[in-house]
Motif scaffolding. Structure first.
Motif, PDB file in Angstrom:
ATOM      1  N   MET A 246       0.834  -1.206   0.000  1.00  0.00           N
ATOM      2  CA  MET A 246       0.000   0.000   0.000  1.00  0.00           C
ATOM      3  C   MET A 246       0.870   1.258   0.000  1.00  0.00           C
ATOM      4  O   MET A 246       0.555   2.252  -0.670  1.00  0.00           O
ATOM      5  CB  MET A 246      -0.948  -0.024   1.200  1.00  0.00           C
ATOM      6  CG  MET A 246      -2.082  -1.020   1.043  1.00  0.00           C
ATOM      7  SD  MET A 246      -3.331  -0.915   2.356  1.00  0.00           S
ATOM      8  CE  MET A 246      -2.600  -2.014   3.567  1.00  0.00           C
ATOM      9  N   ASP A 250       0.888   4.230  -2.929  1.00  0.00           N
ATOM     10  CA  ASP A 250       0.741   5.659  -2.634  1.00  0.00           C
ATOM     11  C   ASP A 250       1.909   6.458  -3.206  1.00  0.00           C
ATOM     12  O   ASP A 250       1.722   7.558  -3.743  1.00  0.00           O
ATOM     13  CB  ASP A 250       0.639   5.873  -1.122  1.00  0.00           C
ATOM     14  CG  ASP A 250      -0.685   5.395  -0.544  1.00  0.00           C
ATOM     15  OD1 ASP A 250      -1.642   5.224  -1.324  1.00  0.00           O
ATOM     16  OD2 ASP A 250      -0.756   5.180   0.671  1.00  0.00           O
ATOM     17  N   ALA A 254       1.478   9.314  -6.184  1.00  0.00           N
ATOM     18  CA  ALA A 254       1.943  10.681  -5.962  1.00  0.00           C
ATOM     19  C   ALA A 254       2.991  11.085  -6.999  1.00  0.00           C
ATOM     20  O   ALA A 254       3.094  12.259  -7.370  1.00  0.00           O
ATOM     21  CB  ALA A 254       2.515  10.813  -4.550  1.00  0.00           C
ATOM     22  N   THR A 333      -7.845   2.635  -9.353  1.00  0.00           N
ATOM     23  CA  THR A 333      -6.553   2.648  -8.666  1.00  0.00           C
ATOM     24  C   THR A 333      -6.538   1.774  -7.426  1.00  0.00           C
ATOM     25  O   THR A 333      -5.511   1.665  -6.768  1.00  0.00           O
ATOM     26  CB  THR A 333      -6.169   4.077  -8.252  1.00  0.00           C
ATOM     27  OG1 THR A 333      -7.162   4.583  -7.348  1.00  0.00           O
ATOM     28  CG2 THR A 333      -6.060   4.994  -9.459  1.00  0.00           C
ATOM     29  N   THR A 334      -7.658   1.147  -7.100  1.00  0.00           N
ATOM     30  CA  THR A 334      -7.743   0.388  -5.851  1.00  0.00           C
ATOM     31  C   THR A 334      -7.899  -1.104  -6.111  1.00  0.00           C
ATOM     32  O   THR A 334      -8.285  -1.544  -7.192  1.00  0.00           O
ATOM     33  CB  THR A 334      -8.927   0.865  -4.996  1.00  0.00           C
ATOM     34  OG1 THR A 334     -10.138   0.704  -5.739  1.00  0.00           O
ATOM     35  CG2 THR A 334      -8.754   2.321  -4.599  1.00  0.00           C
ATOM     36  N   ALA A 340      -7.970  -0.341  -0.845  1.00  0.00           N
ATOM     37  CA  ALA A 340      -7.024   0.769  -0.946  1.00  0.00           C
ATOM     38  C   ALA A 340      -6.164   0.546  -2.183  1.00  0.00           C
ATOM     39  O   ALA A 340      -6.119  -0.565  -2.727  1.00  0.00           O
ATOM     40  CB  ALA A 340      -6.141   0.836   0.300  1.00  0.00           C
TER      41      ALA A 340
END
Length: 474
Positions: A246, A250, A254, A333-334, A340
């Motif tokens: 996870m 992220d 980003a 995106t999950t 998540a």
């Protein structure tokens, strides 16, 4: 059919081994590595300058495993915690565009058969120079993930480093030490952090399936079906990998470039089908209880619960790899089971995509663009992984058929309690039946097969050589 872990204990008898050998030929499973690839694997790695060998890392794997992708160290940090997670740095060994690199793109992932495995990388790397074996200095991507008192991520860093594992632990030994109160803090914190992450998983709607490992034990000239239900230590260890995956997702989101592991939400029809199966297996599933809550209430030691958990893996069938570049994010995106964004990045010795995910994360933290060889490969990576996944799925399904046929070959004519879990739309007289005990899956032929209903079935064929298990309504 559901995918499952399966292994054979003892030396498989000649017909079973012959059937598995024939299966490898039939599916075009890669055999020997090209001489040039083996020569590439002998090249010395590119070593990082950062030395983190003072961190007393440890690994947790099955006792016989030697392809060790991950090593960890856990510590307290004020009121929170610090997770140090070292991932084998495969890119330090594999030169982009080399014969070895091309061979890994052909193989895509390690394939597991009941009698052997077909590795992604030559064993001299995957079980030697690149493996995080104890008391060996190795190059790694070293993650540092800081958590607050509730286990939430508050800071992430990843950099190349030299690391040195101190101990190779196994799940049963870890469970015994933690359960007996004899584990020292770095290991004892696995339970603390694992449970905190499990609580967060529940809160955000994620779910982890504790699917039992099916084991065929050779005994008295025949085979006996047993299960290894996951230990709590298995789940706590998995939470560290999920945490890292996870964090990787992220970072990539980003940074604007990445490769995610995605899974759309399951359609209502799939969940409805599971409800019918639960009813047939006498599993109480009130309508006010969610799927996630039901799964967490199941006991994988109980045969009918184990059968249902195997069937739950059908909700994971839509998982795939999604790539994005230049800041253009994908529509999905999950990963619905994780609830998540999530990325595969912790098993680069056994899975091709993880090498690329690791490189992108290293570049993101450094504030740099990913290497050109990574960017050039991203567009084709989802297709390669999908093809590799299909081959792995075919291997697993065929191995299950072969081994279950070996298990049942002396029981042709016997009657079992089962549940019809699939019926072909175009041929409603052909379906799949899941036995309540043993938790075997096989083809069933009969008129008006009652999907999701319990029925008595007779075993009419069990031929390991043909990988056939067939039933008929009794």
């Amino acid at each position: 059919m559901p995918r499952r872990h399966i292994s054979v204990t003892g030396a498989p008898e000649a017909p079973l081994r012959a059937a598995l050998t024939a299966l490898r030929t039939e599916l075009g499973v890669p055999d020997a590595y090209p001489p040039e690839a083996l020569a590439d694997a002998e090249r010395p790695p590119v070593l990082p300058t950062y030395d983190a060998t003072d961190i007393p890392l440890f690994t947790i794997d099955p006792p016989t495993s030697t392809d060790l992708d991950q090593a960890m160290h856990l510590s307290r940090r004020g009121t929170g915690y610090r997770v140090r997670y070292a991932i084998a740095d495969v890119a330090a060994f594999v030169v982009p565009g080399s014969t070895l690199d091309e061979e890994t793109h052909r193989r895509v992932m390690t394939l597991y058969f009941p009698d052997e495995k077909v590795p992604l990388h030559p064993p001299v790397l995957s079980e030697g120079a690149a493996s995080l074996l104890p008391d060996r200095t190795r190059p790694a991507a070293l993650w540092t993930i800081d958590l607050d008192a509730e286990g939430r991520t508050v800071a992430v860093d990843v950099r190349r480093a030299l690391v040195r594992s101190r101990a190779k632990l196994d799940y049963e030994g870890v469970q015994k030490e933690i359960g007996g109160g004899t584990a020292e803090e770095p290991l004892a914190l696995l339970k603390v952090i694992g449970r905190l992450r499990e609580e967060l998983e529940v809160a955000q709607g994620g779910i982890s399936l504790n699917v039992p490992e099916q084991e065929i034990v050779e005994r008295d000239g025949g085979y006996e079906l047993t299960y290894r239900a996951p230990l709590p230590a298995d789940a706590w260890n998995a939470q560290i990998s999920l945490l890292t995956g996870m964090a990787a997702a992220d970072l990539m989101l980003a940074h604007g470039t990445g490769v995610l592991r995605t899974l759309p939400a399951a359609p209502d029809g799939a969940v409805g089908r599971l409800r019918r199966t639960a009813h047939a297996l006498h599993i109480d599933w009130p309508h006010h209880v969610s799927y996630a809550a039901l799964v967490r209430s199941l006991d994988p030691h109980a045969p009918h619960h184990a059968a249902f958990l195997q069937e739950c893996t059908t909700l994971l069938r839509g998982a795939g790899y999604t790539v994005f570049q230049d800041g253009v994010l994908p529509s999905i995106t999950t990963h619905s089971a994780v609830a998540a964004p999530y990325a595969h990045c912790t098993a680069p010795l056994r899975r091709l995509a993880d090498r690329y995910a690791s490189e992108i994360c290293l570049a993101a933290v450094a504030g740099e663009a990913p290497p050109e060889w990574v960017q050039a490969a991203l567009e084709s990576l989802p297709h390669e992984m999908a093809e590799g996944g299909r081959r792995a799925g075919a291997v697993e399904r065929a191995c299950v058929d072969i081994v279950e046929a070996a298990l049942l070959k002396e029981r042709v004519g016997e009657v079992f309690d089962g549940c019809v879990v699939e019926v072909e739309e175009r041929r409603p007289s052909v379906g799949v039946v899941q036995l309540e005990s043993p938790a075997v899956i096989g083809r069933i032929d009969g008129d008006d097969l009652p999907l999701g209903e319990r029925l008595r079935v007779r075993l009419v064929q069990a031929d390991p050589g043909a990988a056939k298990v067939r039933f008929a309504p009794a």
